[in-house]
Write a protein that holds these residues in place. Structure first.
Motif, PDB file in Angstrom:
ATOM      1  N   LEU A  79       0.807  -1.223   0.000  1.00  0.00           N
ATOM      2  CA  LEU A  79       0.000   0.000   0.000  1.00  0.00           C
ATOM      3  C   LEU A  79       0.839   1.272   0.000  1.00  0.00           C
ATOM      4  CD1 LEU A  79      -2.604  -1.246   2.610  1.00  0.00           C
ATOM      5  CD2 LEU A  79      -2.889  -1.115   0.122  1.00  0.00           C
ATOM      6  N   ILE A  80       1.993   1.237   0.665  1.00  0.00           N
ATOM      7  CA  ILE A  80       2.908   2.381   0.705  1.00  0.00           C
ATOM      8  C   ILE A  80       4.314   1.841   0.477  1.00  0.00           C
ATOM      9  CG2 ILE A  80       3.898   4.219   2.138  1.00  0.00           C
ATOM     10  CD1 ILE A  80       1.240   4.180   3.746  1.00  0.00           C
ATOM     11  N   SER A  81       5.027   2.404  -0.484  1.00  0.00           N
ATOM     12  CA  SER A  81       6.410   1.991  -0.758  1.00  0.00           C
ATOM     13  C   SER A  81       7.099   3.089  -1.560  1.00  0.00           C
ATOM     14  CB  SER A  81       6.442   0.678  -1.550  1.00  0.00           C
ATOM     15  OG  SER A  81       5.982   0.881  -2.871  1.00  0.00           O
ATOM     16  N   ARG A  82       8.376   2.893  -1.807  1.00  0.00           N
ATOM     17  CA  ARG A  82       9.115   3.851  -2.635  1.00  0.00           C
ATOM     18  C   ARG A  82       8.484   3.948  -4.017  1.00  0.00           C
ATOM     19  NH1 ARG A  82      14.747   1.884  -3.268  1.00  0.00           N
ATOM     20  NH2 ARG A  82      13.740   0.551  -4.774  1.00  0.00           N
ATOM     21  N   ASP A  83       8.213   2.798  -4.642  1.00  0.00           N
ATOM     22  CA  ASP A  83       7.699   2.815  -6.010  1.00  0.00           C
ATOM     23  C   ASP A  83       6.256   3.299  -6.101  1.00  0.00           C
ATOM     24  OD1 ASP A  83      10.158   1.838  -6.778  1.00  0.00           O
ATOM     25  OD2 ASP A  83       9.477  -0.243  -6.903  1.00  0.00           O
ATOM     26  N   ASP A 131      10.380   7.333   1.446  1.00  0.00           N
ATOM     27  CA  ASP A 131      11.825   7.133   1.568  1.00  0.00           C
ATOM     28  C   ASP A 131      12.210   6.495   2.898  1.00  0.00           C
ATOM     29  OD1 ASP A 131      11.506   9.179   3.388  1.00  0.00           O
ATOM     30  OD2 ASP A 131      12.966  10.514   2.470  1.00  0.00           O
ATOM     31  N   ASP A 132      11.197   6.076   3.698  1.00  0.00           N
ATOM     32  CA  ASP A 132      11.546   5.533   5.004  1.00  0.00           C
ATOM     33  C   ASP A 132      10.694   4.370   5.502  1.00  0.00           C
ATOM     34  OD1 ASP A 132       9.272   7.030   5.374  1.00  0.00           O
ATOM     35  OD2 ASP A 132      10.020   8.111   7.108  1.00  0.00           O
ATOM     36  N   ASP A 173      18.684  -5.659   7.804  1.00  0.00           N
ATOM     37  CA  ASP A 173      18.746  -4.234   7.492  1.00  0.00           C
ATOM     38  C   ASP A 173      17.456  -3.466   7.766  1.00  0.00           C
ATOM     39  OD1 ASP A 173      17.400  -5.646   5.517  1.00  0.00           O
ATOM     40  OD2 ASP A 173      18.232  -4.470   3.865  1.00  0.00           O
ATOM     41  N   ALA A 174      16.458  -4.109   8.413  1.00  0.00           N
ATOM     42  CA  ALA A 174      15.184  -3.416   8.629  1.00  0.00           C
ATOM     43  C   ALA A 174      14.434  -4.024   9.809  1.00  0.00           C
ATOM     44  CB  ALA A 174      14.317  -3.508   7.376  1.00  0.00           C
ATOM     45  N   SER A 175      13.748  -3.174  10.557  1.00  0.00           N
ATOM     46  CA  SER A 175      12.810  -3.656  11.570  1.00  0.00           C
ATOM     47  C   SER A 175      11.436  -3.776  10.906  1.00  0.00           C
ATOM     48  CB  SER A 175      12.768  -2.707  12.764  1.00  0.00           C
ATOM     49  OG  SER A 175      12.401  -1.411  12.349  1.00  0.00           O
ATOM     50  N   GLU A 176      10.517  -4.422  11.598  1.00  0.00           N
ATOM     51  CA  GLU A 176       9.199  -4.701  11.009  1.00  0.00           C
ATOM     52  C   GLU A 176       8.160  -4.694  12.124  1.00  0.00           C
ATOM     53  OE1 GLU A 176       7.336  -8.001   7.882  1.00  0.00           O
ATOM     54  OE2 GLU A 176       9.284  -8.349   8.783  1.00  0.00           O
ATOM     55  N   PHE A 177       6.883  -4.528  11.743  1.00  0.00           N
ATOM     56  CA  PHE A 177       5.796  -4.702  12.709  1.00  0.00           C
ATOM     57  C   PHE A 177       4.624  -5.377  12.026  1.00  0.00           C
ATOM     58  CE2 PHE A 177       4.689  -0.508  10.942  1.00  0.00           C
ATOM     59  CZ  PHE A 177       3.333  -0.676  10.671  1.00  0.00           C
ATOM     60  N   SER A 207      10.776  -0.897   7.992  1.00  0.00           N
ATOM     61  CA  SER A 207      11.438   0.403   8.166  1.00  0.00           C
ATOM     62  C   SER A 207      12.299   0.838   6.985  1.00  0.00           C
ATOM     63  CB  SER A 207      12.299   0.375   9.439  1.00  0.00           C
ATOM     64  OG  SER A 207      13.347  -0.566   9.312  1.00  0.00           O
ATOM     65  N   LYS A 208      12.112   0.223   5.842  1.00  0.00           N
ATOM     66  CA  LYS A 208      12.754   0.648   4.600  1.00  0.00           C
ATOM     67  C   LYS A 208      11.669   0.703   3.527  1.00  0.00           C
ATOM     68  CE  LYS A 208      16.750  -0.737   3.138  1.00  0.00           C
ATOM     69  NZ  LYS A 208      17.894  -1.523   2.669  1.00  0.00           N
ATOM     70  N   PRO A 209      11.758   1.595   2.572  1.00  0.00           N
ATOM     71  CA  PRO A 209      10.709   1.720   1.566  1.00  0.00           C
ATOM     72  C   PRO A 209      10.728   0.606   0.521  1.00  0.00           C
ATOM     73  CG  PRO A 209      12.469   3.249   1.088  1.00  0.00           C
ATOM     74  CD  PRO A 209      12.800   2.620   2.410  1.00  0.00           C
ATOM     75  N   ALA A 210      11.848  -0.108   0.394  1.00  0.00           N
ATOM     76  CA  ALA A 210      11.993  -1.186  -0.599  1.00  0.00           C
ATOM     77  C   ALA A 210      13.351  -1.844  -0.380  1.00  0.00           C
ATOM     78  CB  ALA A 210      11.904  -0.628  -2.024  1.00  0.00           C
ATOM     79  N   ASP A 211      13.550  -2.961  -1.065  1.00  0.00           N
ATOM     80  CA  ASP A 211      14.869  -3.601  -1.157  1.00  0.00           C
ATOM     81  C   ASP A 211      15.458  -4.069   0.161  1.00  0.00           C
ATOM     82  OD1 ASP A 211      14.773  -3.031  -3.905  1.00  0.00           O
ATOM     83  OD2 ASP A 211      15.637  -1.051  -3.559  1.00  0.00           O
ATOM     84  N   TRP A 212      14.637  -4.391   1.165  1.00  0.00           N
ATOM     85  CA  TRP A 212      15.194  -4.964   2.383  1.00  0.00           C
ATOM     86  C   TRP A 212      15.528  -6.428   2.111  1.00  0.00           C
ATOM     87  CZ3 TRP A 212      10.150  -3.520   1.779  1.00  0.00           C
ATOM     88  CH2 TRP A 212       9.213  -4.542   1.755  1.00  0.00           C
ATOM     89  N   GLN A 213      16.473  -6.929   2.896  1.00  0.00           N
ATOM     90  CA  GLN A 213      16.910  -8.313   2.712  1.00  0.00           C
ATOM     91  C   GLN A 213      15.976  -9.274   3.460  1.00  0.00           C
ATOM     92  OE1 GLN A 213      21.073  -8.942   3.590  1.00  0.00           O
ATOM     93  NE2 GLN A 213      21.529  -6.840   3.026  1.00  0.00           N
ATOM     94  N   PHE A 214      15.666 -10.400   2.812  1.00  0.00           N
ATOM     95  CA  PHE A 214      14.886 -11.497   3.400  1.00  0.00           C
ATOM     96  C   PHE A 214      15.845 -12.680   3.498  1.00  0.00           C
ATOM     97  CE2 PHE A 214      12.481 -15.391   3.134  1.00  0.00           C
ATOM     98  CZ  PHE A 214      11.268 -15.147   3.759  1.00  0.00           C
ATOM     99  N   VAL A 215      16.193 -13.058   4.724  1.00  0.00           N
ATOM    100  CA  VAL A 215      17.127 -14.170   4.931  1.00  0.00           C
ATOM    101  C   VAL A 215      16.342 -15.309   5.595  1.00  0.00           C
ATOM    102  CG1 VAL A 215      19.250 -14.916   6.063  1.00  0.00           C
ATOM    103  CG2 VAL A 215      19.035 -12.548   5.215  1.00  0.00           C
ATOM    104  N   PRO A 216      16.131 -16.415   4.866  1.00  0.00           N
ATOM    105  CA  PRO A 216      15.364 -17.525   5.461  1.00  0.00           C
ATOM    106  C   PRO A 216      16.120 -18.166   6.624  1.00  0.00           C
ATOM    107  CG  PRO A 216      16.252 -18.166   3.326  1.00  0.00           C
ATOM    108  CD  PRO A 216      16.569 -16.713   3.515  1.00  0.00           C
ATOM    109  N   ASP A 217      15.385 -18.522   7.666  1.00  0.00           N
ATOM    110  CA  ASP A 217      15.950 -19.196   8.833  1.00  0.00           C
ATOM    111  C   ASP A 217      15.420 -20.623   8.962  1.00  0.00           C
ATOM    112  OD1 ASP A 217      17.556 -17.044   9.782  1.00  0.00           O
ATOM    113  OD2 ASP A 217      15.738 -16.077  10.513  1.00  0.00           O
ATOM    114  N   GLU A 218      14.618 -21.043   8.006  1.00  0.00           N
ATOM    115  CA  GLU A 218      14.124 -22.426   7.986  1.00  0.00           C
ATOM    116  C   GLU A 218      14.049 -22.913   6.554  1.00  0.00           C
ATOM    117  OE1 GLU A 218       9.975 -23.292   8.889  1.00  0.00           O
ATOM    118  OE2 GLU A 218       9.578 -21.154   8.857  1.00  0.00           O
TER     119      GLU A 218
END
Length: 125
Positions: free
Chosen positions: A29-33, A38-39, A60-64, A114-125
């Protein structure tokens, strides 16, 4: 302005450590693109009954999450919680997290990163 009912959902597309597919739907719904943010990025998430959003982290980002409907199991670090509508969950940068919908209702939630785009997704499972 963007409306979830007008733009619809897309399937999550990440892959886990053993080749398993991430499950769930998202409508950004809200992003850089979309809006020039920008945040932050804000989305509407939907996890269908029986689906599991892979445990992962973002270095590289927090989330809620804000739970709007359903009662998912939220995996947060080494702990699991039974969430309910109205619950807000903060996920610090680097913390492993995921969601399991073991109920009969759709899980509906607002998700913010907490980033508008391009945050890293690192799988833990």
């Amino acid at each position: 302005m963007h409306n979830v009912h007008e733009q619809g959902f897309t399937a999550l597309d990440k892959v886990g450590l053993n080749g398993q597919r991430d499950q769930g739907l998202v409508s950004t719904l809200i992003s850089r693109d979309l809006s020039g943010s920008d945040d932050l990025c804000v989305s509407w998430g939907r996890i269908l009954p029986g689906q599991h959003h892979l445990c992962h982290h973002h270095p590289d980002a927090s989330e809620f999450y804000v739970v709007l409907g359903g009662t998912p199991i939220v995996h947060l670090g080494d702990t699991t919680y039974r969430a309910k509508p109205g619950d807000a969950i903060y996920i610090p940068r680097g913390t492993t997290h995921g969601i399991t919908n073991d109920g009969k209702e759709h899980v509906e939630l607002i998700v913010g990163v907490s980033k508008p785009a391009d945050w890293q997704f690192v799988p833990d499972e």
